[in-house]
Design an enzyme around this catalytic site. Structure first.
Site, PDB file in Angstrom:
ATOM      1  N   ASP A 183       0.856  -1.193   0.000  1.00  0.00           N
ATOM      2  CA  ASP A 183       0.000   0.000   0.000  1.00  0.00           C
ATOM      3  C   ASP A 183       0.893   1.244   0.000  1.00  0.00           C
ATOM      4  O   ASP A 183       1.864   1.323   0.757  1.00  0.00           O
ATOM      5  CB  ASP A 183      -0.894  -0.035   1.255  1.00  0.00           C
ATOM      6  N   ASN A 191      -2.205  12.801  -3.916  1.00  0.00           N
ATOM      7  CA  ASN A 191      -3.222  13.283  -4.857  1.00  0.00           C
ATOM      8  C   ASN A 191      -3.588  14.727  -4.558  1.00  0.00           C
ATOM      9  O   ASN A 191      -3.750  15.537  -5.472  1.00  0.00           O
ATOM     10  CB  ASN A 191      -4.482  12.420  -4.760  1.00  0.00           C
ATOM     11  N   HIS A 196      -4.639  14.235  -9.274  1.00  0.00           N
ATOM     12  CA  HIS A 196      -4.994  12.836  -9.498  1.00  0.00           C
ATOM     13  C   HIS A 196      -4.239  12.214 -10.676  1.00  0.00           C
ATOM     14  O   HIS A 196      -3.869  11.035 -10.647  1.00  0.00           O
ATOM     15  CB  HIS A 196      -6.504  12.735  -9.717  1.00  0.00           C
ATOM     16  N   ASP A 200      -2.041   8.894 -10.748  1.00  0.00           N
ATOM     17  CA  ASP A 200      -2.142   7.748 -11.661  1.00  0.00           C
ATOM     18  C   ASP A 200      -0.764   7.375 -12.207  1.00  0.00           C
ATOM     19  O   ASP A 200      -0.404   6.186 -12.304  1.00  0.00           O
ATOM     20  CB  ASP A 200      -3.068   8.090 -12.840  1.00  0.00           C
ATOM     21  N   GLU A 226      -4.831   2.105  -4.344  1.00  0.00           N
ATOM     22  CA  GLU A 226      -3.373   2.260  -4.351  1.00  0.00           C
ATOM     23  C   GLU A 226      -2.737   1.100  -3.606  1.00  0.00           C
ATOM     24  O   GLU A 226      -1.725   1.233  -2.938  1.00  0.00           O
ATOM     25  CB  GLU A 226      -2.950   3.615  -3.765  1.00  0.00           C
TER      26      GLU A 226
HETATM   27  P1  GH3 Z   1      -1.721   5.343   4.249  1.00  0.00           P
HETATM   28  O1  GH3 Z   1      -0.282   5.678   4.267  1.00  0.00           O
HETATM   29  O2  GH3 Z   1      -2.243   5.094   5.603  1.00  0.00           O
HETATM   30  O3  GH3 Z   1      -2.021   4.257   3.307  1.00  0.00           O
HETATM   31  O4  GH3 Z   1      -2.475   6.653   3.716  1.00  0.00           O
HETATM   32  P2  GH3 Z   1      -3.189   6.839   2.344  1.00  0.00           P
HETATM   33  O5  GH3 Z   1      -3.478   8.268   2.192  1.00  0.00           O
HETATM   34  O6  GH3 Z   1      -2.425   6.230   1.266  1.00  0.00           O
HETATM   35  O7  GH3 Z   1      -4.460   5.941   2.553  1.00  0.00           O
HETATM   36  P3  GH3 Z   1      -5.941   6.090   2.187  1.00  0.00           P
HETATM   37  O8  GH3 Z   1      -6.548   4.744   2.079  1.00  0.00           O
HETATM   38  O9  GH3 Z   1      -6.573   7.046   3.166  1.00  0.00           O
HETATM   39  O10 GH3 Z   1      -5.967   6.778   0.776  1.00  0.00           O
HETATM   40  C1  GH3 Z   1      -5.733   6.075  -0.408  1.00  0.00           C
HETATM   41  C2  GH3 Z   1      -5.742   7.085  -1.483  1.00  0.00           C
HETATM   42  O11 GH3 Z   1      -5.388   6.518  -2.741  1.00  0.00           O
HETATM   43  C3  GH3 Z   1      -7.113   7.677  -1.709  1.00  0.00           C
HETATM   44  C4  GH3 Z   1      -7.188   7.948  -3.157  1.00  0.00           C
HETATM   45  O12 GH3 Z   1      -7.153   9.319  -3.420  1.00  0.00           O
HETATM   46  C5  GH3 Z   1      -5.936   7.312  -3.727  1.00  0.00           C
HETATM   47  N1  GH3 Z   1      -6.266   6.495  -4.870  1.00  0.00           N
HETATM   48  C6  GH3 Z   1      -6.923   5.330  -4.904  1.00  0.00           C
HETATM   49  N2  GH3 Z   1      -7.057   4.882  -6.168  1.00  0.00           N
HETATM   50  C7  GH3 Z   1      -6.455   5.796  -6.973  1.00  0.00           C
HETATM   51  C8  GH3 Z   1      -6.261   5.908  -8.378  1.00  0.00           C
HETATM   52  O13 GH3 Z   1      -6.668   5.064  -9.175  1.00  0.00           O
HETATM   53  N3  GH3 Z   1      -5.587   6.985  -8.830  1.00  0.00           N
HETATM   54  C9  GH3 Z   1      -5.128   7.953  -7.977  1.00  0.00           C
HETATM   55  N4  GH3 Z   1      -4.470   8.983  -8.481  1.00  0.00           N
HETATM   56  N5  GH3 Z   1      -5.303   7.868  -6.660  1.00  0.00           N
HETATM   57  C10 GH3 Z   1      -5.946   6.812  -6.143  1.00  0.00           C
HETATM   58 MG    MG Z   2      -2.143   4.159   1.288  1.00  0.00          MG
HETATM   59 MG    MG Z   3      -5.030   1.967   0.885  1.00  0.00          MG
END
Ligand code: GH3
Ligand code: MG
Ligand code: MG
Ligand code: MG
Length: 327
Positions: A183, A191, A196, A200, A226
């Site tokens: 992760d 982001n 965003h 990506d 992610e």
């Molecule tokens: P942690 O270190 O605890 O994992 O914090 P985090 O911010 O990574 O965790 P969280 O689950 O709160 O956020 C995951 C983020 O990943 C939220 C979203 O904006 C981003 N994300 C998820 N899928 C995609 C994607 O397909 N593209 C982009 N650019 N961002 C994504």
């Molecule tokens: Mg994360």
């Molecule tokens: Mg996550």
């Protein structure tokens, strides 16, 4: 069309050959069925015009053999029967022939047969090409349905199918697998500060680093937004820990600037590792849950690290940090 003539009577052969060539077709001749069969095995023909009675392999046997080996292309088979040979005609059709010519033959009749032959063989060719195209399409849509469009790694559908196969392999053959749930750290902030689209791009780069850093027999899936899941084949927990920490370091060394994050100020990744044991091979959900627990621990203890979940023979699983690789 390419025509093979099998005829043991030299006069009859000469007349037929002249006629076929006059109609503008390519023509190869065989003095009997045995020679015709040998020629056919070398190169297939669009049309075979064959006498009924010949020394060696007879016409009906030649027809059966051709029908038995045909694959992909179609050979239009025409019998030559002497006048009054109605019975032969039916037996020939049952053996797989398409049509017949009565001897002595008539040029118009021959031309008519060859028109039908070219129509049928070109239809078969078209069908074969369409089938090949269909097969290609089915194969590619199978792949598309199992691939994450953003990163090109496997998606959840592929993972679900692979997990079934893995569970069976562990149970039956005692193969060993490690799962690494990965992760990205503080990716929401990434982001927020880079946008965003840049997010990506970063996800793509991390997926590539995962694929490049693992072995050929390993697999990488996009598990969630992610989150990636790597499945490492035939490795102990320690071996997988070393491999995954190398990948963790490789992600850090991509040096993708992360403004929302203080040291190292670049995109990093945490991972949780767990092995699938033969004892609970069917419990792939529990396996991934153990990896998730280890990942949670990696997050709670500072991120940008790998934690392994050790299963005990008796007692609950224990978590331990994987020592970081040399940078
Ligand atoms: P942690 O270190 O605890 O994992 O914090 P985090 O911010 O990574 O965790 P969280 O689950 O709160 O956020 C995951 C983020 O990943 C939220 C979203 O904006 C981003 N994300 C998820 N899928 C995609 C994607 O397909 N593209 C982009 N650019 N961002 C994504
Ligand atoms: Mg994360
Ligand atoms: Mg996550
Ligand atoms: Mg004959």
């Amino acid at each position: 069309v390419k025509i093979l003539i099998a005829e043991d009577d030299p006069i009859s052969m000469l007349v037929l050959r002249r006629a076929v060539e006059k109609l503008g077709h390519e023509c190869v001749t065989a003095a009997d069925g045995t020679e015709a069969w040998a020629l056919f095995q070398e190169t297939p023909f669009d049309v075979v015009v064959s006498d009924w009675l010949m020394p060696g392999i007879e016409g009906i046997e030649l027809c059966r053999r051709i029908r038995a080996v045909e694959a992909g292309s179609y050979t239009y088979f025409v019998f030559m029967t002497a006048l009054g040979g109605k019975q032969n005609f039916l037996a020939g059709m049952r053996a797989g022939a398409d049509d017949y010519l009565s001897k002595p033959f008539d040029l118009d009749e021959l031309e008519a047969r060859l028109i039908a032959a070219s129509r049928v063989t070109s239809l078969h060719r078209k069908l074969r090409d369409q089938n090949a195209e269909l097969e290609r399409l089915i194969k590619s849509s199978f792949e598309v349905a199992r691939t994450d469009p953003l990163t090109g790694v496997g998606n959840r559908l592929r993972l679900r199918e692979d997990l079934e196969a893995i569970g069976a392999r562990v149970e039956r053959y005692g193969h060993r697998y490690c799962a690494a749930l990965c992760d990205l750290d503080h990716f929401k902030k990434y982001n927020d500060s880079h946008g965003h689209l840049a997010g990506d791009e970063a996800l793509r780069a991390v997926a590539q680093a995962l694929v490049a850093g693992l072995r050929k027999g390993d697999a990488v899936y996009r598990y969630g937004g992610e989150e990636f899941l790597a499945i490492l084949a035939e490795q102990t927990l320690d071996g997988a820990g070393i491999a995954m920490d190398r990948v963790r370091l490789a992600v850090e060394q991509l040096a993708i600037p992360h403004r929302g994050k203080t040291p190292p100020g670049v995109v990093t990744m945490s991972a949780g590792l767990a092995t699938l044991d033969a004892a609970d091979a069917a419990m792939t959900d529990a396996w991934l849950n153990r990896a998730d627990e280890a990942l949670y621990c990696a997050k709670a203890t500072g991120r940008n690290r790998v934690v392994a979940c050790d299963t005990q023979v008796d007692g609950p699983p224990t978590l331990r940090a994987v020592p970081p690789s040399e940078g």
